[in-house]
Design a protein around this motif. Structure first.
Motif, PDB file in Angstrom:
ATOM      1  N   MET A   1      69.659  15.441  12.272  1.00 58.97           N
ATOM      2  CA  MET A   1      69.231  15.822  13.177  1.00 58.97           C
ATOM      3  C   MET A   1      68.365  15.226  13.987  1.00 58.97           C
ATOM      4  SD  MET A   1      70.223  19.682  14.011  1.00 58.97           S
ATOM      5  CE  MET A   1      72.130  19.903  14.105  1.00 58.97           C
ATOM      6  N   GLY A   2      66.848  15.083  13.030  1.00 58.22           N
ATOM      7  CA  GLY A   2      65.285  14.305  13.444  1.00 58.22           C
ATOM      8  C   GLY A   2      65.603  13.253  14.080  1.00 58.22           C
ATOM      9  N   ARG A   3      66.681  12.266  13.486  1.00 57.32           N
ATOM     10  CA  ARG A   3      67.256  11.075  13.856  1.00 57.32           C
ATOM     11  C   ARG A   3      67.803  10.522  14.866  1.00 57.32           C
ATOM     12  NH1 ARG A   3      68.930   9.745   7.804  1.00 57.32           N
ATOM     13  NH2 ARG A   3      66.175   9.264   6.657  1.00 57.32           N
ATOM     14  N   ASP A   4      68.986  11.664  14.598  1.00 58.06           N
ATOM     15  CA  ASP A   4      69.671  12.054  16.451  1.00 58.06           C
ATOM     16  C   ASP A   4      68.798  12.063  17.697  1.00 58.06           C
ATOM     17  OD1 ASP A   4      71.359  11.056  14.273  1.00 58.06           O
ATOM     18  OD2 ASP A   4      72.895  13.490  15.366  1.00 58.06           O
ATOM     19  N   GLY A   5      67.283  12.705  17.945  1.00 60.30           N
ATOM     20  CA  GLY A   5      66.419  13.208  18.551  1.00 60.30           C
ATOM     21  C   GLY A   5      66.466  14.460  19.269  1.00 60.30           C
ATOM     22  N   LYS A   6      67.470  15.057  18.782  1.00 56.04           N
ATOM     23  CA  LYS A   6      67.659  16.387  18.918  1.00 56.04           C
ATOM     24  C   LYS A   6      66.695  17.447  18.492  1.00 56.04           C
ATOM     25  CE  LYS A   6      72.710  16.778  18.262  1.00 56.04           C
ATOM     26  NZ  LYS A   6      73.801  16.201  17.534  1.00 56.04           N
ATOM     27  N   LEU A   7      65.867  17.082  17.159  1.00 57.43           N
ATOM     28  CA  LEU A   7      65.060  18.098  17.247  1.00 57.43           C
ATOM     29  C   LEU A   7      63.687  16.852  17.052  1.00 57.43           C
ATOM     30  CD1 LEU A   7      66.097  20.091  13.973  1.00 57.43           C
ATOM     31  CD2 LEU A   7      65.402  20.713  16.353  1.00 57.43           C
ATOM     32  N   ARG A   8      62.277  17.633  16.965  1.00 61.25           N
ATOM     33  CA  ARG A   8      61.292  16.980  17.081  1.00 61.25           C
ATOM     34  C   ARG A   8      60.402  16.571  16.029  1.00 61.25           C
ATOM     35  NH1 ARG A   8      55.588  18.000  18.896  1.00 61.25           N
ATOM     36  NH2 ARG A   8      54.552  16.499  19.042  1.00 61.25           N
ATOM     37  N   ARG A   9      60.454  15.542  15.379  1.00 56.14           N
ATOM     38  CA  ARG A   9      59.961  15.480  13.730  1.00 56.14           C
ATOM     39  C   ARG A   9      58.668  15.033  13.567  1.00 56.14           C
ATOM     40  NH1 ARG A   9      62.225  10.341  10.233  1.00 56.14           N
ATOM     41  NH2 ARG A   9      64.473  11.150  11.609  1.00 56.14           N
ATOM     42  N   ARG A  10      57.589  16.018  13.033  1.00 56.88           N
ATOM     43  CA  ARG A  10      56.365  15.754  13.064  1.00 56.88           C
ATOM     44  C   ARG A  10      56.041  15.133  11.825  1.00 56.88           C
ATOM     45  NH1 ARG A  10      56.808  20.539  15.978  1.00 56.88           N
ATOM     46  NH2 ARG A  10      56.260  20.632  18.207  1.00 56.88           N
ATOM     47  N   TRP A  11      54.713  14.793  11.204  1.00 61.31           N
ATOM     48  CA  TRP A  11      54.828  14.903   9.780  1.00 61.31           C
ATOM     49  C   TRP A  11      53.519  14.766   8.753  1.00 61.31           C
ATOM     50  CZ3 TRP A  11      58.062  11.827   7.319  1.00 61.31           C
ATOM     51  CH2 TRP A  11      59.093  11.083   8.088  1.00 61.31           C
ATOM     52  N   ALA A  12      53.698  15.779   8.274  1.00 58.82           N
ATOM     53  CA  ALA A  12      52.654  16.722   7.307  1.00 58.82           C
ATOM     54  C   ALA A  12      51.922  15.430   5.776  1.00 58.82           C
ATOM     55  CB  ALA A  12      52.690  18.160   6.956  1.00 58.82           C
ATOM     56  N   ASP A  13      51.166  16.175   5.415  1.00 60.87           N
ATOM     57  CA  ASP A  13      50.552  15.165   4.171  1.00 60.87           C
ATOM     58  C   ASP A  13      51.080  16.017   2.919  1.00 60.87           C
ATOM     59  OD1 ASP A  13      47.843  15.754   2.467  1.00 60.87           O
ATOM     60  OD2 ASP A  13      48.356  13.810   2.832  1.00 60.87           O
ATOM     61  N   ARG A  14      51.507  15.215   2.639  1.00 62.79           N
ATOM     62  CA  ARG A  14      52.522  15.778   1.305  1.00 62.79           C
ATOM     63  C   ARG A  14      51.705  17.046   0.629  1.00 62.79           C
ATOM     64  NH1 ARG A  14      57.414  15.205  -0.767  1.00 62.79           N
ATOM     65  NH2 ARG A  14      57.448  13.389   0.022  1.00 62.79           N
ATOM     66  N   LYS A  15      50.215  16.662   0.057  1.00 62.89           N
ATOM     67  CA  LYS A  15      50.146  17.450  -0.909  1.00 62.89           C
ATOM     68  C   LYS A  15      49.238  18.834   0.269  1.00 62.89           C
ATOM     69  CE  LYS A  15      48.131  13.666  -4.205  1.00 62.89           C
ATOM     70  NZ  LYS A  15      47.848  13.154  -4.411  1.00 62.89           N
ATOM     71  N   THR A  16      48.575  18.199   1.232  1.00 63.09           N
ATOM     72  CA  THR A  16      47.877  19.896   1.681  1.00 63.09           C
ATOM     73  C   THR A  16      49.350  20.439   2.245  1.00 63.09           C
ATOM     74  OG1 THR A  16      47.406  18.649   3.375  1.00 63.09           O
ATOM     75  CG2 THR A  16      45.538  19.292   2.107  1.00 63.09           C
ATOM     76  N   CYS A  17      50.335  19.478   3.168  1.00 58.56           N
ATOM     77  CA  CYS A  17      51.446  20.861   4.057  1.00 58.56           C
ATOM     78  C   CYS A  17      49.928  20.324   5.634  1.00 58.56           C
ATOM     79  CB  CYS A  17      51.714  21.658   4.166  1.00 58.56           C
ATOM     80  SG  CYS A  17      52.712  21.859   2.198  1.00 58.56           S
ATOM     81  N   GLN A  18      49.344  19.801   6.014  1.00 53.44           N
ATOM     82  CA  GLN A  18      48.365  20.344   7.274  1.00 53.44           C
ATOM     83  C   GLN A  18      48.973  18.883   7.578  1.00 53.44           C
ATOM     84  OE1 GLN A  18      46.497  22.036   8.363  1.00 53.44           O
ATOM     85  NE2 GLN A  18      46.603  23.348   6.484  1.00 53.44           N
ATOM     86  N   GLU A  19      49.561  18.814   9.076  1.00 52.79           N
ATOM     87  CA  GLU A  19      50.314  18.122  10.383  1.00 52.79           C
ATOM     88  C   GLU A  19      49.401  16.564  10.756  1.00 52.79           C
ATOM     89  OE1 GLU A  19      51.882  17.626  14.707  1.00 52.79           O
ATOM     90  OE2 GLU A  19      51.754  19.445  14.263  1.00 52.79           O
ATOM     91  N   ILE A  20      49.513  15.743  10.376  1.00 50.36           N
ATOM     92  CA  ILE A  20      48.665  14.486  10.335  1.00 50.36           C
ATOM     93  C   ILE A  20      49.025  13.585  12.252  1.00 50.36           C
ATOM     94  CG2 ILE A  20      48.857  11.626  10.160  1.00 50.36           C
ATOM     95  CD1 ILE A  20      50.450  12.456   7.256  1.00 50.36           C
ATOM     96  N   GLU A  21      48.332  13.836  12.778  1.00 55.21           N
ATOM     97  CA  GLU A  21      47.932  13.493  13.788  1.00 55.21           C
ATOM     98  C   GLU A  21      48.943  12.451  14.409  1.00 55.21           C
ATOM     99  OE1 GLU A  21      47.604  15.305  16.514  1.00 55.21           O
ATOM    100  OE2 GLU A  21      47.460  17.143  15.322  1.00 55.21           O
ATOM    101  N   ASN A  22      47.855  11.572  12.977  1.00 54.07           N
ATOM    102  CA  ASN A  22      48.358  10.445  14.002  1.00 54.07           C
ATOM    103  C   ASN A  22      49.398   8.897  12.418  1.00 54.07           C
ATOM    104  OD1 ASN A  22      48.896   7.373  14.587  1.00 54.07           O
ATOM    105  ND2 ASN A  22      46.797   7.552  14.359  1.00 54.07           N
ATOM    106  N   PRO A  23      50.053   9.139  12.310  1.00 50.91           N
ATOM    107  CA  PRO A  23      51.155   8.839  10.962  1.00 50.91           C
ATOM    108  C   PRO A  23      50.528   7.060  10.448  1.00 50.91           C
ATOM    109  CG  PRO A  23      52.817  10.008  12.551  1.00 50.91           C
ATOM    110  CD  PRO A  23      51.306   9.569  13.204  1.00 50.91           C
ATOM    111  N   ILE A  24      49.641   6.954  11.159  1.00 46.94           N
ATOM    112  CA  ILE A  24      50.200   5.465  11.121  1.00 46.94           C
ATOM    113  C   ILE A  24      48.619   5.289  10.154  1.00 46.94           C
ATOM    114  CG2 ILE A  24      49.166   3.257  11.875  1.00 46.94           C
ATOM    115  CD1 ILE A  24      51.523   4.270  13.261  1.00 46.94           C
ATOM    116  N   GLY A  25      48.928   4.055   9.385  1.00 41.24           N
ATOM    117  CA  GLY A  25      47.759   4.482   6.868  1.00 41.24           C
ATOM    118  C   GLY A  25      46.867   2.950   7.459  1.00 41.24           C
ATOM    119  N   PRO A  26      46.866   3.490   6.930  1.00 41.25           N
ATOM    120  CA  PRO A  26      45.604   2.114   7.174  1.00 41.25           C
ATOM    121  C   PRO A  26      45.456   0.574   7.280  1.00 41.25           C
ATOM    122  CG  PRO A  26      45.081   3.248   4.273  1.00 41.25           C
ATOM    123  CD  PRO A  26      46.676   3.461   5.856  1.00 41.25           C
TER     124      PRO A  26
END
Length: 116
Positions: A1-26
């Protein structure tokens, strides 16, 4: 459903489970895979689940509704066999179904089998 756009997907750090504001890496690419996990809103999931459930209820109808009977009955007005139909005796029907002739009479009384 996240891929279909029915749900808004947010990204989180795997270790801390805190949301990543900008999921762009270095390296300029999105942070995914072993570094980030997808998170979804519980409110959105509950909203979709209730919408799906109400949609299922809208399709159904009450079994006691006289406008929509569960079984439709076919009443024959004439007691003649349809053209091309072969009539058999009660004993032949019992032999085909591997039951007694009395059971055939019982099934006809119940309406499971049709007989003349």
């Amino acid at each position: 459903m996240g891929r279909d756009g029915k749900l808004r997907r947010r990204w989180a750090d795997r270790k801390t489970c805190q949301e990543i504001e900008n999921p762009i890496g270095p390296n300029g690419r999105r942070v995914r895979g072993k570094w980030a996990i997808a998170m979804f809103s519980l409110k959105e999931l509950n909203r979709l689940a209730s919408a799906k459930e109400s949609k299922a209820w809208a399709r159904g109808f009450s079994p006691n509704d006289p406008e929509r009977p569960l079984r439709t009955s076919f009443i024959r007005t004439s007691l003649t066999a349809p053209p091309g139909d072969v009539l058999i005796t009660r004993a032949e029907a019992a032999a085909m179904l591997n039951v007694t002739p009395m059971r055939i009479s019982d099934l006809v009384k119940r309406g499971t089998l049709f007989g003349w």
